[in-house]
Design an enzyme around this catalytic site. Structure first.
Site, short mmCIF file in Angstrom:
data_model
loop_
_atom_site.label_atom_id
_atom_site.label_comp_id
_atom_site.label_asym_id
_atom_site.label_seq_id
_atom_site.Cartn_x
_atom_site.Cartn_y
_atom_site.Cartn_z
N GLY A 1 0.76 -1.25 0.00
CA GLY A 1 0.00 0.00 0.00
C GLY A 1 0.78 1.28 0.00
O GLY A 1 0.20 2.36 -0.16
N PRO B 1 4.56 -5.14 -1.18
CA PRO B 1 4.47 -3.94 -2.01
C PRO B 1 4.23 -4.27 -3.48
O PRO B 1 4.76 -5.26 -4.00
CB PRO B 1 5.86 -3.30 -1.85
CG PRO B 1 6.77 -4.45 -1.55
CD PRO B 1 5.95 -5.51 -0.87
N GLY B 2 3.41 -3.48 -4.12
CA GLY B 2 3.19 -3.63 -5.56
C GLY B 2 3.55 -2.34 -6.26
O GLY B 2 4.58 -2.21 -6.90
N ARG B 3 2.69 -1.35 -6.05
CA ARG B 3 2.84 -0.06 -6.73
C ARG B 3 4.21 0.59 -6.48
O ARG B 3 4.81 1.14 -7.40
CB ARG B 3 1.73 0.88 -6.24
CG ARG B 3 1.63 2.16 -7.03
CD ARG B 3 0.71 3.16 -6.31
NE ARG B 3 -0.49 2.60 -5.80
CZ ARG B 3 -1.68 2.63 -6.42
NH1 ARG B 3 -1.80 3.23 -7.58
NH2 ARG B 3 -2.75 2.10 -5.84
N TYR C 1 -10.45 5.81 -11.08
CA TYR C 1 -10.15 6.39 -9.76
C TYR C 1 -9.90 7.90 -9.84
O TYR C 1 -9.34 8.47 -8.90
CB TYR C 1 -8.89 5.75 -9.16
CG TYR C 1 -8.81 4.25 -9.24
CD1 TYR C 1 -9.62 3.44 -8.44
CD2 TYR C 1 -7.91 3.63 -10.10
CE1 TYR C 1 -9.53 2.06 -8.52
CE2 TYR C 1 -7.83 2.25 -10.18
CZ TYR C 1 -8.65 1.47 -9.39
OH TYR C 1 -8.54 0.11 -9.46
N CYS D 1 -15.23 4.83 -27.31
CA CYS D 1 -16.47 5.58 -27.47
C CYS D 1 -17.19 5.76 -26.14
O CYS D 1 -18.26 5.20 -25.92
CB CYS D 1 -17.34 4.89 -28.51
SG CYS D 1 -16.54 5.01 -30.10
#
Ligand code: LLP
Length: 408
Positions: A229, A265-267, A307, A333
Site C-alpha cells: 500500500g 508492495p506492488g505499486r 479512480y 467511445c
C-alpha cells in the site's frame, strides 16, 4: 525522453504505439530499497503480483530473491513459472475457491492469508484430504482510515476485507481447533496508494496488541504480514512517502515481537518504473475545449477513468515552446475515456509521441480489449537494450476466441 539509455522515439520506430515501457533498473532499485530499509528485521518481501504480472518482471524480482503475494491460481502459476519458490508465496483474497486452495496446497505455499471462517473450514477440509498442513494468518480488519481513494481503501469495517479484531480472537481459536491448519501469523492490509504513514502506525499498533493477546491465548505467532500500500509520487514535485520511515514504524511497533515480517508492495516497486507511450492521432478544436486525441485509451490504462487518478503527461520530444490547455482523450467511445481535462501541455500536433508517466503498476494488468482494441505490448529496457516482454496479439487471435454455436 529516454528509459535508461534507450530513446523512446527509437523504440516507437519499431513498435507501433501505444505500448508500455519499463525500466529494469528502476524495478530492481525499488525492490532493493525495500531490502535495505527492512534490513534490521527478518523480512520477506512478497511483491504484489497484481500490480504487474508480466513474466519478465516476476523473473527480474525472483532473481533478486523476492517472494510473491498472489490473489488467484493464475497468479500462483505466474509466480512459480517465473521462478519464485512456493515457500515465498502468500495467498491473499476474499474468494479463494476449492480448486485454487487445492492448487496452492499441492505446491506447498508459505501461507494463506485467510479472510473468513468458511474459507478456514474449506482450507482445513482440503488440506486434510491432501494430508497437508496449511500455514495460515488471519487478515484482520483494524478499522483505520487509510486516507486514500474509497475504491482502494480496505481496512475500514465497511470494506469486504479481513475480520474485525474484536471477532478475530475467537476465529483464531476456531482455526487452532481445525485439522490441517497451522496458525502461524497475523495479516493486515489497509489500502493502496497511502501517502500518509499515520494509518500504518494505527494499524501496526493494533496488530502488536493483538499479537500479544493471541500469544496469551497460546497461539504460536511467528509471522506478521503488514500488507502493501505504500504510495508513490504521481504529481510533479511531490515527495513520495518515505520507505525508511515506513520500515522504521514497522520496526518500532512490531520489532519487539520477534516475528518474521512479510511486506507486500506492488505499486511502490513498479509504479514509477513504467510509462505508457502513445501517439497523438488528431488535435480537435471544440467550442469549449481543445482535445488532444491519442491512440491509447481507457482500455489500456483505466486508472484516470476509474479512480480519477492523476498521471503526468509529457511530450517524448520537445518540439515547441508554446503551451495549450488540452483535454487528453482516447479513442474509446465513452466520455469517460479521458486521461485529463484542461491540462496545460506543450502544444502538440498529430503524430507527436507522448508519454503517460507512473503506469508500471495497475496499468497493463487492468487493460482490456474493449472496443476490440488490441492489448498494448510491453517493453522492458535494461541499460542500452530493450526487449518486447509481451507482444501485441493479432486481430485474428482476438476474434478467434469467440465461438459461433453449431446451431446458429
Ligand atoms: N496486498 C494486498 C492484500 C492487496 O490487496 C494489495 C493491493 C497489495 C498488497 C499491494 O498494494 P500496493 O503496494 O500496490 O498499493 N488498481 C488500484 C490499486 C488496487 C490495489 C489492490 N490491492 C489502482 O490502480 O490504484
Amino acid at each position: 525522453m529516454h528509459v535508461e539509455n534507450v530513446s523512446i522515439a527509437s523504440i516507437a520506430k519499431d513498435i507501433p504505439t501505444p505500448f508500455y515501457c519499463y525500466s529494469y533498473s528502476a524495478i530492481k532499485e525499488n525492490y532493493l530499497a525495500y531490502k535495505r530499509t527492512f534490513s534490521q528485521q527478518d523480512t520477506l518481501i512478497c511483491y504484489a503480483v497484481k500490480a504487474n504480472a508480466n513474466q519478465a518482471i516476476l523473473k527480474s524480482l525472483a532473481n533478486l530473491g523476492a517472494g510473491a503475494d498472489v490473489v488467484s491460481e493464475g497468479e500462483i502459476r505466474r509466480a512459480l513459472q517465473a521462478g519464485i519458490p512456493a515457500n515465498k508465496i502468500v495467498f491473499s483474497g476474499v474468494a479463494k475457491t476449492r480448486d485454487e486452495i487445492a492448487y496452492a496446497l499441492v505446491h506447498n505455499i508459505l501461507q494463506f492469508n485467510v479472510e473468513s471462517e468458511p474459507e478456514l473450514a474449506l482450507i482445513s477440509e482440503i488440506a486434510s484430504a491432501q494430508n497437508k498442513v496449511a500455514g495460515i494468518s488471519i487478515r484482520i480488519n483494524p478499522n483505520v482510515c487509510a486516507n486514500t481513494h474509497a475504491k482502494i481503501t480496505t481496512g475500514k469495517s465497511e470494506n469486504k476485507f479481513g475480520i474485525p479484531i474484536a471477532k478475530a480472537q475467537s476465529v483464531y481459536q476456531y482455526a487452532a481447533s481445525l485439522p490441517g491448519i497451522k496458525v502461524q501469523g497475523v495479516d493486515v492490509h489497509i489500502g493502496s496508494q497511502l501517502t500518509d504513514l499515520e494509518p500504518y502506525k494505527q494499524a501496526f499498533s493494533k496488530v502488536a496488541e493483538f499479537v500479544a493477546v493471541l500469544r496469551s491465548d497460546g497461539h504460536n505467532i511467528s509471522i506478521i504480514d503488514i500488507g502493501g500500500g505504500l504510495g508513490i509520487d504521481y504529481h510533479e514535485n511531490e515527495t513520495p512517502p518515505n520507505k525508511e520511515e515506513y520500515a522504521q514504524i514497522a520496526q518500532e511497533l512490531l520489532g519487539h515481537l520477534g516475528c518474521k515480517i512479510i511486506v507486500e508492495p506492488g505499486r511502490s516497486i513498479l509504479g514509477n518504473a513504467g510509462i505508457l507511450v502513445s501517439s497523438v492521432v488528431y488535435i480537435k478544436k471544440g467550442e469549449a475545449r481543445q482535445f488532444l486525441i491519442i491512440d491509447a485509451g481507457m482500455n489500456d490504462l483505466i486508472r484516470p477513468s476509474m479512480y480519477d487518478a492523476y498521471h503526468q503527461i509529457k511530450p517524448v520530444e520537445h518540439t515547441t515552446n508554446t503551451s495549450t490547455f488540452y483535454d487528453v482523450v482516447g479513442p474509446v467511445c465513452e466520455t469517460g475515456d479521458t486521461f485529463t481535462k484542461q491540462r496545460e501541455l506543450p502544444t502538440a500536433q498529430a503524430g507527436d509521441l507522448i508519454a503517460i508517466l507512473s503506469c508500471g503498476a495497475y496499468g497493463s494488468v487492468m487493460s482490456s480489449t474493449y472496443n476490440t482494441r488490441l492489448s498494448a505490448p510491453e517493453i522492458m529496457v535494461k541499460e542500452n537494450q530493450y526487449s518486447v516482454i509481451k507482444s501485441r496479439p493479432s486481430y485474428e487471435e482476438v476474434i478467434e476466441q469467440d465461438i459461433i454455436p453449431h446451431w446458429l
